[in-house]
Design a protein around this motif. Structure first.
Motif: not given
Length: 422
Positions: A80-81, A116, A149
């Motif tokens: 996610r990161t 993201t 993103f």
């Protein structure tokens, strides 16, 4: 399995970040292109070149909590990161070498998914997030930053070896490409950091990093100039610092030393030719600070030779023991340490060099191994000159001053009158 976080670059910035995130129950993977680094981490051994960023016990706890290290960039597509913590150093003509950052961005871009959050913590010049990292991410992924993103910069603020200034306790500055990017970055760091500070944008956040690093170098340069000046006029510099730091306003004490090391690279925007732009003039204070700090190893070598001469000995053939070869007390990280240049200069004068450092088991200078002493007091008694380059807590300077034939203290850590001090 999907992960909350991928830390890209497992060095002095990446490992503490991964540790803090793992401790906060974030599912964390660490990506590094170096197979040796990853193999050492998987085996529960902190990489020796990181000089004490983590202890073996801390790393074992991370692994037990689910942290995984990998060289497989496919893992980057399930997070996610992603935080880029790739190393940067000064290259030719004092320009920042962003090669590792660019490689990290390309590796991530090939796996980047919509929604993201991408963060950059590496030391970079102002504008690098937008002008270097963003184009690579967009070209490699087909996604658009700020729309598909989130992209933001957060200046790394590592203080290796200081347990009171962990990642969680040091305020995090975040500056996003858009307000939504800033909030996404703040939300991520807010999961394990006590305080989040929002910058206007990535360039402001990048300039925070540059300001903080240059502030340190400029002030240490002034302290180093004062050290030379005070020695020349017969003034006890360390007593001056002790008295001056009692002023409760308008003064912050910086102390001199044999040179400036560490991962904080002084940056002069005049040497940044990114995107064809340049100021056309240097930041004169930064340029001068680099010059002053850069000549301290030569000055220390001159002081060594003068001390030996005063006691009827020549540097040629003298046995010189160097204590503490890392750039900072109580860790073994040698990044930018002045010890190497000092050792080189002493060798060129014909001195026989030995070293002691409780955190450095092996040390090489000019591609030659330097003998490491085990019995510190016996070695100091046998050496013609002992030089304290880094004051580790394990050193008993009062005892060393008694044993050593000659002791030069470049850190002002010995009791007054017990040694020759910078």
């Amino acid at each position: 399995m999907p992960a909350d976080l991928a830390v890209i670059g497992l060095g002095h910035l990446g490992l503490p970040l991964a540790q803090a995130a793992t401790a906060a129950s974030l599912v964390t993977i660490g990506y590094d292109p170096d197979p040796h680094t990853v193999a050492e981490l998987r085996a529960g051994r902190p990489p020796a070149e990181d000089g004490g960023t983590l202890t073996a016990a801390e790393l074992r706890r991370m692994l037990a909590a689910g942290f995984r290290a990998t060289t497989e960039d496919a893992e980057l597509g399930r997070v996610r990161t992603a935080v880029i913590c790739a190393p940067t150093r000064l290259g030719e003509n004092r320009a920042l070498d962003l090669g590792a950052v660019e490689e990290a961005a390309r590796a991530l871009a090939a796996r980047l998914r919509p929604h993201t959050t991408v963060l950059l913590e590496s030391a970079v010049h102002p504008g690098a997030t937008e002008d270097v990292v963003r184009p690579l991410l967009e070209a490699g992924s087909g996604l658009r930053a700020g729309r598909d993103f989130h992209l933001a910069y957060c200046p790394g603020r590592a203080d290796p070896g200081n347990r009171d200034r962990s990642v969680a306790r040091v305020p995090k500055v975040v500056g996003g490409l858009t307000p939504a990017c800033t909030e996404a970055a703040a939300a991520f760091y807010g999961r394990f950091c006590e305080k989040i500070v929002r910058a206007r944008g990535p360039r402001e956040a990048e300039t925070v990093r540059m300001w903080e690093t240059n502030y340190r170098h400029v002030n240490i340069a002034f302290a180093n100039e004062m050290a030379v000046f005070c020695h020349d006029i017969g003034v006890d510099l360390w007593d001056v610092v002790r008295c001056a730091e009692t002023k409760p306003f308008g003064f912050q004490a910086f102390r001199p030393g044999p040179g400036v090391g560490g991962h904080g690279t002084p940056v002069d925007p005049n040497y940044l030719s990114y995107q064809g732009r340049s100021l056309g003039y240097p930041l004169r204070m930064v340029e001068l600070a680099q010059e002053v700090n850069g000549r301290m190893p030569r000055y220390i070598t001159q002081r060594c030779a003068a001390l030996l001469n005063e006691h009827g000995k020549s540097a040629r053939g003298a046995r010189v023991l160097l204590l503490g070869v890392g750039y900072k007390a109580d860790i073994g990280d040698q990044e930018g340490s002045p010890a190497r240049e000092i050792a080189c200069r002493l060798m060129e004068l014909g001195a026989q060099i030995g070293f002691h450092d409780p955190y450095v088991p092996q040390w090489r200078v000019m591609n030659r191994p330097v003998p490491r002493v085990d019995c510190l007091y016996e070695a100091a008694a046998a050496a013609d000159l002992t030089v304290l380059l880094q004051h580790h807590r394990t050193y008993d300077l009062q005892g060393l001053a008694v044993k050593a034939q000659l002791l030069l203290d470049t850190r002002g850590a010995s009791p007054a009158g017990a040694a020759h001090r910078l």
